[in-house]
Enzyme design. Structure first.
Site, PDB file in Angstrom:
ATOM      1  N   PHE A   4      -7.247   8.152  -2.116  1.00  0.00           N
ATOM      2  CA  PHE A   4      -6.579   6.857  -2.180  1.00  0.00           C
ATOM      3  C   PHE A   4      -6.529   6.339  -3.616  1.00  0.00           C
ATOM      4  O   PHE A   4      -5.502   5.843  -4.085  1.00  0.00           O
ATOM      5  CB  PHE A   4      -7.319   5.824  -1.311  1.00  0.00           C
ATOM      6  CG  PHE A   4      -7.124   5.982   0.169  1.00  0.00           C
ATOM      7  CD1 PHE A   4      -6.147   6.820   0.693  1.00  0.00           C
ATOM      8  CD2 PHE A   4      -7.931   5.283   1.052  1.00  0.00           C
ATOM      9  CE1 PHE A   4      -5.977   6.964   2.057  1.00  0.00           C
ATOM     10  CE2 PHE A   4      -7.769   5.414   2.423  1.00  0.00           C
ATOM     11  CZ  PHE A   4      -6.789   6.258   2.925  1.00  0.00           C
ATOM     12  N   TYR A  49      -2.604  -6.537  -9.519  1.00  0.00           N
ATOM     13  CA  TYR A  49      -3.243  -5.284  -9.927  1.00  0.00           C
ATOM     14  C   TYR A  49      -4.177  -5.516 -11.112  1.00  0.00           C
ATOM     15  O   TYR A  49      -3.757  -5.418 -12.271  1.00  0.00           O
ATOM     16  CB  TYR A  49      -2.183  -4.240 -10.279  1.00  0.00           C
ATOM     17  CG  TYR A  49      -1.321  -3.872  -9.089  1.00  0.00           C
ATOM     18  CD1 TYR A  49      -1.664  -2.816  -8.262  1.00  0.00           C
ATOM     19  CD2 TYR A  49      -0.189  -4.622  -8.778  1.00  0.00           C
ATOM     20  CE1 TYR A  49      -0.892  -2.496  -7.156  1.00  0.00           C
ATOM     21  CE2 TYR A  49       0.589  -4.322  -7.663  1.00  0.00           C
ATOM     22  CZ  TYR A  49       0.227  -3.254  -6.863  1.00  0.00           C
ATOM     23  OH  TYR A  49       0.990  -2.940  -5.755  1.00  0.00           O
ATOM     24  N   HIS A  72      -0.778  -1.828 -12.311  1.00  0.00           N
ATOM     25  CA  HIS A  72      -0.009  -0.998 -11.383  1.00  0.00           C
ATOM     26  C   HIS A  72       0.190   0.381 -12.013  1.00  0.00           C
ATOM     27  O   HIS A  72       0.485   0.489 -13.209  1.00  0.00           O
ATOM     28  CB  HIS A  72       1.348  -1.653 -11.112  1.00  0.00           C
ATOM     29  CG  HIS A  72       2.119  -1.011 -10.003  1.00  0.00           C
ATOM     30  ND1 HIS A  72       2.774   0.189 -10.152  1.00  0.00           N
ATOM     31  CD2 HIS A  72       2.326  -1.403  -8.720  1.00  0.00           C
ATOM     32  CE1 HIS A  72       3.365   0.509  -9.018  1.00  0.00           C
ATOM     33  NE2 HIS A  72       3.107  -0.435  -8.130  1.00  0.00           N
ATOM     34  N   LYS A  93       6.916 -12.792  -9.824  1.00  0.00           N
ATOM     35  CA  LYS A  93       6.726 -12.972  -8.390  1.00  0.00           C
ATOM     36  C   LYS A  93       6.245 -14.381  -8.067  1.00  0.00           C
ATOM     37  O   LYS A  93       6.675 -14.992  -7.089  1.00  0.00           O
ATOM     38  CB  LYS A  93       5.736 -11.931  -7.846  1.00  0.00           C
ATOM     39  CG  LYS A  93       6.288 -10.508  -7.869  1.00  0.00           C
ATOM     40  CD  LYS A  93       5.376  -9.517  -7.182  1.00  0.00           C
ATOM     41  CE  LYS A  93       4.180  -9.135  -8.002  1.00  0.00           C
ATOM     42  NZ  LYS A  93       3.427  -8.005  -7.408  1.00  0.00           N
ATOM     43  N   SER A 120     -10.031 -12.476   4.979  1.00  0.00           N
ATOM     44  CA  SER A 120      -8.949 -11.887   5.768  1.00  0.00           C
ATOM     45  C   SER A 120      -9.134 -10.379   5.867  1.00  0.00           C
ATOM     46  O   SER A 120      -9.947  -9.783   5.151  1.00  0.00           O
ATOM     47  CB  SER A 120      -7.588 -12.231   5.144  1.00  0.00           C
ATOM     48  OG  SER A 120      -7.555 -11.864   3.769  1.00  0.00           O
ATOM     49  N   HIS A 177     -10.350 -10.118   0.805  1.00  0.00           N
ATOM     50  CA  HIS A 177      -9.421  -9.485   1.748  1.00  0.00           C
ATOM     51  C   HIS A 177      -9.884  -8.050   1.940  1.00  0.00           C
ATOM     52  O   HIS A 177      -9.890  -7.255   0.995  1.00  0.00           O
ATOM     53  CB  HIS A 177      -7.998  -9.522   1.187  1.00  0.00           C
ATOM     54  CG  HIS A 177      -6.970  -8.918   2.099  1.00  0.00           C
ATOM     55  ND1 HIS A 177      -6.482  -9.575   3.194  1.00  0.00           N
ATOM     56  CD2 HIS A 177      -6.352  -7.705   2.058  1.00  0.00           C
ATOM     57  CE1 HIS A 177      -5.579  -8.803   3.800  1.00  0.00           C
ATOM     58  NE2 HIS A 177      -5.487  -7.669   3.136  1.00  0.00           N
ATOM     59  N   GLU A 193      -7.085  -6.373   6.726  1.00  0.00           N
ATOM     60  CA  GLU A 193      -5.834  -5.619   6.756  1.00  0.00           C
ATOM     61  C   GLU A 193      -5.957  -4.429   7.701  1.00  0.00           C
ATOM     62  O   GLU A 193      -6.976  -3.735   7.724  1.00  0.00           O
ATOM     63  CB  GLU A 193      -5.471  -5.121   5.357  1.00  0.00           C
ATOM     64  CG  GLU A 193      -4.152  -4.337   5.317  1.00  0.00           C
ATOM     65  CD  GLU A 193      -3.681  -4.095   3.900  1.00  0.00           C
ATOM     66  OE1 GLU A 193      -3.417  -5.082   3.208  1.00  0.00           O
ATOM     67  OE2 GLU A 193      -3.595  -2.913   3.497  1.00  0.00           O
ATOM     68  N   THR A 202       0.217  -3.360   7.564  1.00  0.00           N
ATOM     69  CA  THR A 202       0.978  -2.635   6.548  1.00  0.00           C
ATOM     70  C   THR A 202       2.317  -2.147   7.077  1.00  0.00           C
ATOM     71  O   THR A 202       2.588  -2.142   8.277  1.00  0.00           O
ATOM     72  CB  THR A 202       0.177  -1.442   6.004  1.00  0.00           C
ATOM     73  OG1 THR A 202      -0.044  -0.509   7.074  1.00  0.00           O
ATOM     74  CG2 THR A 202      -1.153  -1.889   5.435  1.00  0.00           C
ATOM     75  N   ALA A 208       9.645  -6.634  -6.278  1.00  0.00           N
ATOM     76  CA  ALA A 208       9.109  -7.573  -5.290  1.00  0.00           C
ATOM     77  C   ALA A 208       9.542  -9.008  -5.567  1.00  0.00           C
ATOM     78  O   ALA A 208       9.726  -9.797  -4.628  1.00  0.00           O
ATOM     79  CB  ALA A 208       7.588  -7.477  -5.264  1.00  0.00           C
ATOM     80  N   ASP A 258       6.807   1.732  -1.666  1.00  0.00           N
ATOM     81  CA  ASP A 258       6.959   3.056  -2.263  1.00  0.00           C
ATOM     82  C   ASP A 258       8.352   3.612  -1.999  1.00  0.00           C
ATOM     83  O   ASP A 258       8.917   3.421  -0.922  1.00  0.00           O
ATOM     84  CB  ASP A 258       5.922   4.022  -1.670  1.00  0.00           C
ATOM     85  CG  ASP A 258       4.496   3.571  -1.955  1.00  0.00           C
ATOM     86  OD1 ASP A 258       4.256   3.104  -3.085  1.00  0.00           O
ATOM     87  OD2 ASP A 258       3.644   3.689  -1.057  1.00  0.00           O
TER      88      ASP A 258
END
Length: 285
Positions: free
Chosen positions: A213, A142, A146, A162, A12, A263, A14, A45, A120, A106
């Site tokens: 990033f 993560y 995270h 989740k 996939s 992904h 993004e 996003t 979430a 965020d």
């Protein structure tokens, strides 16, 4: 990795919503190139605090309508109300969207309260309660923890919440150390978590941007990769060639060990992803 080997492989992509007319033209050009790869779905996003809500919706509809590829909008719960999320879900249902990436998101600058959703898992639970099984729900994972988590153990418990709330599968933050992913999956198995956990892949084509990033999201760039990239300086051609080699090797190792797909974070650019797919022979059959 035994939990992951039984799932069919899914590849996939993004994208993010283009910000102006020039960016829209570039987005459509690169989308056309990448759509030819026939990914399983394309995610889009969602800006902090819903700042790209309308553009996310428009981009999702455009992808699904013009390419025939399943589109999966990100939905962030921070700074959202139940009413606003309910409206968004209904709008996507009306467009035939059946795939969602549910995220905490965020906190907007200067905001003191997260709104009606804090985490979430609360968003996932709300989507399930409101829409039943209409949506396939992706969540974030993560492998390197995270950046705001208190500990790796706490982060794993958050991930499990989740999953228990109704998540169908997960996409990880990008990483360059495959051992972090393997360990994360092993830890999930020990906790009884058994859903597809697809590695997120960030191509390397711009070191300055990648470093920025990575510092923001807590993704580790191994020292040997940083040192090689620093040596190249502004030599973009060498950076792209090195990045293609490194990320291709990462992808090969992940799939060889049983990862249920990949992904790709495209950054709305085609060439780096196309190069990795060609090297991997993805879709050749």
């Amino acid at each position: 990795m035994e939990s992951q080997k039984k799932y069919p492989r899914i590849f996939s992509l993004e994208f993010f919503p283009p910000k102006n007319h020039e960016a829209e033209d570039a987005f459509r050009t690169n989308l056309a190139k990448l759509a030819a790869l026939k990914p399983k779905f394309c995610s889009v996003t969602f800006g902090a605090g819903g700042t790209t809500r309308e553009k996310t919706f428009e981009t999702v509809v455009e992808i699904q309508r013009n390419t025939g590829i399943e589109a999966a909008p990100h939905i962030s719960c921070i700074a959202s109300t139940k009413t606003s999320v309910r409206e968004v879900l209904e709008a996507y249902k009306n467009q035939g969207i059946r795939h969602i990436v549910a995220l905490r998101g965020d906190m907007p600058s200067g905001m003191l309260s997260p709104g009606e959703f804090r985490y979430a898992n609360e968003l996932v639970e709300f989507i399930r309660r409101e829409t039943g099984d209409h949506f396939h729900i992706e969540v974030a994972a993560y492998p390197e923890m995270h950046p705001q988590a208190a500990s790796m153990e706490a982060d794993l418990r958050n991930f499990k919440r989740k999953v228990e709330a109704g998540a169908d599968s997960a996409i990880t933050q990008y990483f360059y150390n495959p051992e972090a992913y393997f360990r994360f999956v092993d830890d999930c198995e020990k906790m009884g978590i058994d859903i597809p956990i697809v590695p997120g892949i960030m191509p390397i084509s711009n070191y300055t941007q990648l470093a920025r990033f990575s510092d923001a999201c807590g993704a580790d760039i191994p020292r040997w990769i940083r040192k090689r990239l620093e040596v190249f300086g502004d030599d973009r051609k060498s950076i792209r060639a090195f990045g293609l080699e490194v990320v291709t090797d990462l992808c090969r190792r992940l799939l060889e060990q049983g990862a249920p797909g990949l992904h790709f974070y495209t950054l709305n650019r085609a060439e780096a992803v196309l190069g990795i797919w060609r090297n991997m022979g993805i879709g050749a059959d």
